[in-house]
Structure formats: C-alpha cells, structure tokens
Design a protein around this motif. Structure first.
Motif, PDB file in Angstrom:
ATOM      1  N   ASN A 255      30.282   1.578  21.584  1.00  0.00           N
ATOM      2  CA  ASN A 255      29.546   2.550  21.604  1.00  0.00           C
ATOM      3  C   ASN A 255      27.923   3.163  22.120  1.00  0.00           C
ATOM      4  OD1 ASN A 255      27.533   0.237  20.693  1.00  0.00           O
ATOM      5  ND2 ASN A 255      29.173  -0.118  18.948  1.00  0.00           N
ATOM      6  N   GLU A 256      27.754   3.704  21.577  1.00  0.00           N
ATOM      7  CA  GLU A 256      26.492   3.867  22.326  1.00  0.00           C
ATOM      8  C   GLU A 256      25.445   3.016  22.823  1.00  0.00           C
ATOM      9  OE1 GLU A 256      23.295   8.215  22.291  1.00  0.00           O
ATOM     10  OE2 GLU A 256      24.518   7.975  20.417  1.00  0.00           O
ATOM     11  N   SER A 257      24.736   2.254  21.531  1.00  0.00           N
ATOM     12  CA  SER A 257      24.066   1.314  21.651  1.00  0.00           C
ATOM     13  C   SER A 257      24.477  -0.168  23.354  1.00  0.00           C
ATOM     14  CB  SER A 257      23.885   0.100  20.772  1.00  0.00           C
ATOM     15  OG  SER A 257      23.391   1.122  19.288  1.00  0.00           O
ATOM     16  N   GLY A 258      25.442   0.649  23.286  1.00  0.00           N
ATOM     17  CA  GLY A 258      26.668  -0.725  24.696  1.00  0.00           C
ATOM     18  C   GLY A 258      26.117  -0.261  26.277  1.00  0.00           C
ATOM     19  N   ASP A 259      26.219   1.319  25.729  1.00  0.00           N
ATOM     20  CA  ASP A 259      25.728   2.039  26.586  1.00  0.00           C
ATOM     21  C   ASP A 259      24.375   1.397  27.829  1.00  0.00           C
ATOM     22  OD1 ASP A 259      27.271   3.708  26.567  1.00  0.00           O
ATOM     23  OD2 ASP A 259      25.631   5.639  25.804  1.00  0.00           O
ATOM     24  N   LYS A 260      23.925   0.312  27.838  1.00  0.00           N
ATOM     25  CA  LYS A 260      22.588   0.040  28.494  1.00  0.00           C
ATOM     26  C   LYS A 260      23.029  -1.193  29.261  1.00  0.00           C
ATOM     27  CE  LYS A 260      21.093  -2.499  24.684  1.00  0.00           C
ATOM     28  NZ  LYS A 260      19.461  -2.871  24.049  1.00  0.00           N
ATOM     29  N   TYR A 261      24.333  -1.343  28.758  1.00  0.00           N
ATOM     30  CA  TYR A 261      25.360  -3.041  29.750  1.00  0.00           C
ATOM     31  C   TYR A 261      25.871  -2.110  30.658  1.00  0.00           C
ATOM     32  CZ  TYR A 261      22.902  -4.913  25.879  1.00  0.00           C
ATOM     33  OH  TYR A 261      21.642  -5.160  24.125  1.00  0.00           O
ATOM     34  N   ALA A 262      26.312  -1.577  30.263  1.00  0.00           N
ATOM     35  CA  ALA A 262      27.065  -0.612  31.869  1.00  0.00           C
ATOM     36  C   ALA A 262      26.586  -0.098  32.962  1.00  0.00           C
ATOM     37  CB  ALA A 262      28.188   0.317  31.182  1.00  0.00           C
ATOM     38  N   VAL A 263      25.790  -1.069  33.683  1.00  0.00           N
ATOM     39  CA  VAL A 263      24.687   0.234  34.756  1.00  0.00           C
ATOM     40  C   VAL A 263      25.598  -1.106  35.949  1.00  0.00           C
ATOM     41  CG1 VAL A 263      22.528  -0.544  33.495  1.00  0.00           C
ATOM     42  CG2 VAL A 263      23.414  -2.083  34.199  1.00  0.00           C
ATOM     43  N   ALA A 264      25.802   0.131  36.639  1.00  0.00           N
ATOM     44  CA  ALA A 264      25.904   0.036  38.333  1.00  0.00           C
ATOM     45  C   ALA A 264      24.328  -0.208  39.403  1.00  0.00           C
ATOM     46  CB  ALA A 264      26.634   0.825  38.449  1.00  0.00           C
ATOM     47  N   PHE A 265      23.747  -0.684  39.178  1.00  0.00           N
ATOM     48  CA  PHE A 265      23.069  -1.476  40.156  1.00  0.00           C
ATOM     49  C   PHE A 265      22.151  -2.366  40.816  1.00  0.00           C
ATOM     50  CE2 PHE A 265      20.652  -3.526  36.859  1.00  0.00           C
ATOM     51  CZ  PHE A 265      19.499  -3.631  37.324  1.00  0.00           C
ATOM     52  N   VAL A 266      21.722  -2.202  41.986  1.00  0.00           N
ATOM     53  CA  VAL A 266      21.608  -3.511  43.218  1.00  0.00           C
ATOM     54  C   VAL A 266      20.081  -3.516  43.882  1.00  0.00           C
ATOM     55  CG1 VAL A 266      22.679  -2.963  45.020  1.00  0.00           C
ATOM     56  CG2 VAL A 266      22.886  -5.644  44.544  1.00  0.00           C
ATOM     57  N   GLY A 267      19.818  -4.477  43.853  1.00  0.00           N
ATOM     58  CA  GLY A 267      18.118  -4.237  45.270  1.00  0.00           C
ATOM     59  C   GLY A 267      18.607  -4.584  45.924  1.00  0.00           C
ATOM     60  N   TYR A 268      17.874  -4.285  46.799  1.00  0.00           N
ATOM     61  CA  TYR A 268      17.767  -4.385  48.348  1.00  0.00           C
ATOM     62  C   TYR A 268      16.764  -4.655  49.035  1.00  0.00           C
ATOM     63  CZ  TYR A 268      18.468  -0.215  50.264  1.00  0.00           C
ATOM     64  OH  TYR A 268      18.828   1.140  50.418  1.00  0.00           O
ATOM     65  N   ASP A 269      16.563  -4.844  50.587  1.00  0.00           N
ATOM     66  CA  ASP A 269      14.968  -5.079  51.412  1.00  0.00           C
ATOM     67  C   ASP A 269      15.577  -4.958  52.178  1.00  0.00           C
ATOM     68  OD1 ASP A 269      15.047  -7.502  51.470  1.00  0.00           O
ATOM     69  OD2 ASP A 269      13.800  -7.482  49.634  1.00  0.00           O
ATOM     70  N   ASN A 270      13.892  -5.284  53.567  1.00  0.00           N
ATOM     71  CA  ASN A 270      14.685  -5.836  54.565  1.00  0.00           C
ATOM     72  C   ASN A 270      15.304  -7.119  54.986  1.00  0.00           C
ATOM     73  OD1 ASN A 270      13.650  -2.937  55.427  1.00  0.00           O
ATOM     74  ND2 ASN A 270      11.542  -4.002  55.913  1.00  0.00           N
ATOM     75  N   GLY A 271      15.436  -7.889  53.767  1.00  0.00           N
ATOM     76  CA  GLY A 271      16.263  -9.336  54.023  1.00  0.00           C
ATOM     77  C   GLY A 271      17.311  -9.103  53.186  1.00  0.00           C
ATOM     78  N   ARG A 272      18.091  -8.224  52.537  1.00  0.00           N
ATOM     79  CA  ARG A 272      18.372  -8.426  52.186  1.00  0.00           C
ATOM     80  C   ARG A 272      19.842  -7.199  51.987  1.00  0.00           C
ATOM     81  NH1 ARG A 272      19.661 -10.405  46.252  1.00  0.00           N
ATOM     82  NH2 ARG A 272      19.905  -9.459  45.019  1.00  0.00           N
ATOM     83  N   ARG A 273      20.794  -7.342  52.574  1.00  0.00           N
ATOM     84  CA  ARG A 273      21.421  -6.276  52.883  1.00  0.00           C
ATOM     85  C   ARG A 273      22.707  -5.983  51.686  1.00  0.00           C
ATOM     86  NH1 ARG A 273      18.494  -3.812  56.216  1.00  0.00           N
ATOM     87  NH2 ARG A 273      18.080  -5.034  58.229  1.00  0.00           N
ATOM     88  N   VAL A 274      23.338  -4.897  51.409  1.00  0.00           N
ATOM     89  CA  VAL A 274      24.185  -4.992  50.426  1.00  0.00           C
ATOM     90  C   VAL A 274      25.603  -3.773  50.937  1.00  0.00           C
ATOM     91  CG1 VAL A 274      24.554  -3.312  48.342  1.00  0.00           C
ATOM     92  CG2 VAL A 274      22.071  -4.921  48.500  1.00  0.00           C
ATOM     93  N   LYS A 275      26.448  -4.245  50.794  1.00  0.00           N
ATOM     94  CA  LYS A 275      27.213  -3.809  51.589  1.00  0.00           C
ATOM     95  C   LYS A 275      28.873  -4.072  50.439  1.00  0.00           C
ATOM     96  CE  LYS A 275      29.518  -7.018  53.761  1.00  0.00           C
ATOM     97  NZ  LYS A 275      30.222  -7.681  55.044  1.00  0.00           N
TER      98      LYS A 275
END
Length: 636
Positions: free
Chosen positions: A67-87
């Motif tokens: 339901n709408e209250s559950g939207d906040k758990y369907a998140v697609a994000f990841v953090g990165y910086d110069n020392g942390r590479r994402v692929k």
C-alpha cells in the motif's frame, strides 16, 4: 468446488505468464502480509574481503509494496565517493502478478550530491531512481555492486526486519574473507523467536532468516532499533582512508582515530589564533574561556547537515571551516576543538548516536559505525562539560534531548572510552506554572500566567523567544487548545542561559470559558496545565513500554469568582502515587477566590507489557481530575 478450480486455473495462468513467479504478490503467505505495509521478498548481501585493502559488496533487494505507506521501503539508491565505486546498478519493477513492467538501467538513475549547501563534501554523491507507482501491490528489485579499499566500511549490522510494519520472506548476509585475520567479529541481537540459519567455516560466515513476521508498532514502545533482530558486525583488522588498523576495544579505536583521522586537522590561520586569544584576554578560568569560544562559534559559523559517514569519518580541516564559515557536525566540532586548543583549553572529540531516542554505544563492540553525530567534551575539575557545536542557540553545557542520557565514545590522544552524556532525570525536567485569573459573570476569564521551565522542559520551550509574534500566539493556542476563544495579550520572555532557565510572562483572556446552566457557571478550575495525553488502549498489548524522560509539573492557580457569587460545588483533593509517578491536586478556599495546587510527577523507566493498563489508568485519572469542574452560582 467449482470456485476452487477456477482459482487454481487463475493462479496457473498467472504463473505461466510471469517472468518471475516468485515475485507474484498473490502467492505471499498471510503471516507476512499481516500488519505489514511492505514485504522484503529477498535481501541478499555478499561481502568479499579480498585483502585488508580490498572489499567488494554485492547486494540484491526485492521489496513488495502492499500500500501507499510502504512506498518508502521500495527505494533504489546507493551512495558513493572517490573511495567507493559503484557498478552494475539496476532496478526492475513487477506488478501484482509478478510480470516485469519496467527496467531501470544505470543511465536512468539520477546522480546527485549527497549534501546540500556546501562544496566541502562535493565528492559524496548518491545514485537513485524515484519510482512512482501506478497500482498496488507492486514489487521493486534493486541490485548493485560496490568496491572500496576502505574495509573499515564493512556493513556494521544486518537487520532481518527493516522497520515496524515490514515483514521479511528471505534475508541473508554472507561474508567471505581471504585470510583468517580478516574474519570479522559478530554479535547476535534480539534473535529470540526468529529461526536463524548460521554457517561458519575457515573463510566465510553466513546468516540467513526466512519468514520473519512484521512487528506492529504500539504506543510508547521502545525504538525499533531496540527490538529488531539483527547481527552486528565489526572488522578487527581493516584499512580506512589510507590507514591500517587493528582494533580490539574502544581504547584502541580512540588511539587510532587520534593518531590518524584527527591528527593535523586542528591547524588554524595565524590571524584567527590571534583573534580568539584577544577574545579571552584577561580570562584565567578555562571554563570561562570555553564559554567565550563556544559563543564565538555560534555567532560566526553555520551548520550544514551531513551524516557522520558521508564525506568519511575524518572531519574537514579547521582551516577550511574557518575560511568558509560552515561545516557539518564533524567539521564544526573539530573547528571548535582547534579554537579551544589555541586558547589553552583541552577538549575531546565525541561520537554519539543523536536523536530523541536514547541509543547507547555498545561498550563491548568497538567499531567505526556506531554514532551519527559529533559533539565535544571539555574536561574541567573532574567532570565533562558537553557542547554541541552545530547549535547556534543552546546554552553552553546543555545538550538537550538530542544527545542526553546515552553512552558515547570520547576520543582522547591516549585512547578512547565510553562515557554517559548528561541525564536530565524526572524532577530535573521541571515546569512551574503560577497563574491567576478572574471569572466574569458572562463566563469569560482574564488573567496572567508565568511559566518557568528547566531541563528538557526548558529545551522544549526556550526557542519561543526567537519566534515571530504570529508563531508565538499559534504556540499558545495549540498548548491551551482546550480553552476556546483564547486571546493572547502581552507577553515577554526571559532566557537565563547560565542557569538553563526559561520564563514566560503573558496575559490572556477567553470568552465563554465557563458554560452556563441556568444562573450557574460551570468551569474547569485548571485552565493552564491540563494533562491531556492518555495512551492508546490495546486489547492485547504485546510490546513493553518506555518512558524515556520523566518530568515534574507544579502549578499554583488562583481563581477569582464574580462578585455576588458563591461556590456550590468544588472537586475534592486527591493524591495518587505508584511506581510510575505521583499526582496531587488540592483546593483551598480564600476570601472570594479559589487556590488550586497541583503536582504531577511521571517517572522514566522501561516497563513490561503486562503493566501497560495500570500505567494507562494512572494517566486516565490524571486527565479526569485535571478536568474536574467547579460550580458557582449567585448568592441569594
């Protein structure tokens, strides 16, 4: 029987056309959807510790949102910086039947700075995709891979539930380590009642759980962090930001952070050193010097919100903060520490878990990940004085409810230690209300009120002095929302920061406060401090309840009755005392007036679910007696 075969046919058809029948929300077990807004279908992490300076993390997370209250758990994000590479970042969306309806490739993800309002942290970024659902339920699958030299960023915990009202179908974490010295330590927390599969050998550790039902949040229950089944994880031998470490306890971690992450970050421009030395010229006492420096920081810098982990654990240098006049908690605390050092005052850098929920550092589990905020501890005559350098308004030495009464990590040159921050306990969170008002024949009242607050009650109110006239009046109308037709007249405030004492003076009036019954006037004597909170009733309370901060209110109210009127009925005095607190209410007849004296003490503590009804009854009685009515009528 016919209905059964039709349903069976429907499910077979749905399964045949679905790309992944495991993602069909129609097949979810009822135990997982009960009390749930979302279901974690699969949360899988594999960590490969290839060496002390090489770590790869692969994660796949699948969430069905009910339901709408559950939207906040369907998140697609990841953090990165110069020392942390994402692929290999990708997301897929499935409908209720399990059909794929959208595929989001890496090029479709937004790439933004993790920090607003400054350039000092420009290498900290986030990749995310803001999916907007069309129908419910739906399922989001998110996968990514991270590689880093900073093996000190090994995930600090693995939770088998994500939040209240979220269940888990399948959750696992596996940590592979190339050599025995890279094996992390683990600690099992709140696993009672959860079926956990654990497998450990010479080069890996695996924890897995299936079908973990959602926890339904209940009023006044402990924070989710205190209830969630989880595995805490910490590396012993690791690499972080160019430095190797071997950490066995908090003392080791304190030495390592002082020698590596903090060393050399406290240099200041010569002009700034000269300026602050002039500010304290002639002041001999170190505590007085510290107060002057703290005020200087409050008046000359601004805070930007950055979590401890973003931008790394190392603070921005004091020179940079001095130049731009802003920083996060790490930067401002380090800057203030440098200024104090420049005038000969010692201060220690402190990691703490901040927020209204009081969360302790684990004394037996030393790691970099605990804590989300940095403050300072100033040693003086055998005790610590604590300051939050991100606050431009709090008095020196007063931390308020953001970092009060919790175990924090104090980092000293010769080692680290776990120390409790100041606790503001029960009677220390004190409010005194003195008021007088006169009841008029038409039922209106007019009077004057004085409110004095200390401790956490001070913290709740002292910012009134900084608000606009409209906001001040809005506050009082909300605070006395049981007084209809309330008008706020004049008001003034006194903020004694040395004593951490706030005083409010105001005049008020309200039309039709008393109701009329014939020639009688009926009104609640306590016009200015009714306790209106009665906890929610539960037929079958399951969780314990917690009062994190107790308080004490005392009230003395004098009520003038109209000339020519006499008291027909008045409440009796009452006293109630139990393990949760005390309530006293007394009435005294004076010449042409009534004096009400009231005291309410609510004690902090953690209590079992079996006592919830008794506690609720206590507050119900407080509310009832606070609303007790006085009846006056004309004298014959």
């Amino acid at each position: 029987m016919r209905l059964f075969f039709l349903l069976l046919l429907l499910f077979n058809v749905l399964g045949a056309i679905s790309q992944d029948p495991n993602y069909s929300s129609l097949l979810l077990d009822g135990s997982l959807t009960r009390n749930a807004d979302a279901v974690i279908r699969q949360d899988e992490m594999v960590v490969d510790l290839l060496s002390q300076k090489s770590m790869v993390i692969k994660r796949k997370k699948v969430v069905t949102v009910l339901n709408e209250s559950g939207d906040k758990y369907a998140v697609a994000f990841v953090g990165y910086d110069n020392g942390r590479r994402v692929k290999n970042i990708e997301a897929r969306v499935y409908n209720a039947a399990g059909d794929q309806i959208e595929r989001i490739r890496e090029k479709n993800f937004k790439d933004v700075s993790a920090v607003d309002g400054g350039t000092l942290y420009s290498d900290s970024r986030v990749k995310y995709y803001p999916y907007t659902p069309i129908n419910y339920p739906y399922t989001l699958e998110f996968t990514y891979e991270v590689s880093t030299k900073n093996t000190g960023e090994l995930p600090a915990s693995w939770q088998f539930l994500e939040d209240f009202r979220v269940s888990t179908e399948n959750s696992s974490i596996k940590i592979n380590f190339a050599t025995p010295d890279l094996k992390p330590l683990t600690k099992e927390i709140n696993l009672e009642g959860v079926e956990i599969f654990k497998e450990e050998n010479n080069n890996s550790i695996l924890f897995q759980a299936k079908n973990v039902e959602a926890i339904k949040e209940e009023g006044m229950c402990p924070s989710f962090f205190k209830l969630v089944p989880q595995i805490r994880i910490r590396p012993v031998n690791f690499h972080y930001e160019g430095y190797d470490a071997t950490i066995n306890d908090w003392n080791d971690l304190g030495v390592w952070m002082s020698d590596n992450l903090l060393r050399g970050r406290d240099e200041l421009p010569v002009a700034t050193v000269s300026k602050v030395k002039k500010l304290v010229d002639g002041v001999e006492d170190d505590l007085e010097k510290a107060k002057i420096i703290y005020k200087y920081v409050q008046e000359n810098t601004r805070y930007i919100s950055v979590q401890v982990g973003i931008g790394g654990m190392r603070p921005i240098s004091a020179i940079d903060v001095d130049r731009v006049k802003y920083g996060d908690c790490k930067g401002l605390s380090n800057y203030t520490k440098a200024l104090l050092k420049a005038v000969g005052v010692e201060a220690y850098y402190v990691h703490v878990e901040a927020g209204r929920e009081q969360v302790d550092f684990d004394e037996e589990f030393a790691d970099l990940a605990q804590g989300n905020h940095v403050i300072l501890a100033i040693p003086y005559k055998g005790r610590y004085y604590w300051i939050d350098c991100t606050s431009s308004v709090h008095p020196f030495g007063f931390v308020g409810d953001f970092t009060d009464n919790r175990k924090a990590f104090v980092i000293k040159p010769d080692g680290g230690e776990i120390v409790s921050t100041p606790a503001y306990l029960d009677e220390q969170n004190y409010q005194l209300t003195k008021a007088s008002y006169r009841l008029q024949v038409d039922g209106s009242i007019e009077g004057d009120v004085r409110i004095d607050t200390y401790g956490i009650q001070y913290d709740d109110r002292f910012t009134l002095a900084e608000r606009s006239d409209d906001k001040v009046k809005e506050h009082y109308k909300d605070y006395w929302n049981y007084v209809n037709n309330l008008t706020i007249g004049s008001y003034r405030f006194e903020n004694d920061q040395d004593q951490v004492h706030f005083t409010e003076h105001l005049s008020v009036d309200a039309a039709h406060y008393a109701s009329k019954s014939g020639d009688r006037l009926i009104f609640a004597a306590n016009a200015f401090n009714k306790y209106g909170f009665v906890p929610v009733r539960y037929r079958n309370r399951r969780l314990p309840f917690e009062i994190q901060r107790g308080f004490m209110d005392e009230d003395e109210i004098t009520i003038g009755i109209p000339e020519g009127y006499a008291i027909e009925a008045m409440p009796e005095s009452i006293s109630i005392e139990n393990k949760y607190g005390r309530y006293d209410l007394a009435f005294e007849l004076l010449d042409g007036s009534i004096r009400l004296k009231r005291k309410l003490l609510v004690k902090s503590g953690m209590y079992p679910n079996t006592e919830y009804d008794r506690f609720r009854d206590f507050l119900k009685n407080v509310s009832k007696y606070d609303n007790a009515k006085v009846v006056v009528k004309p004298m014959l």
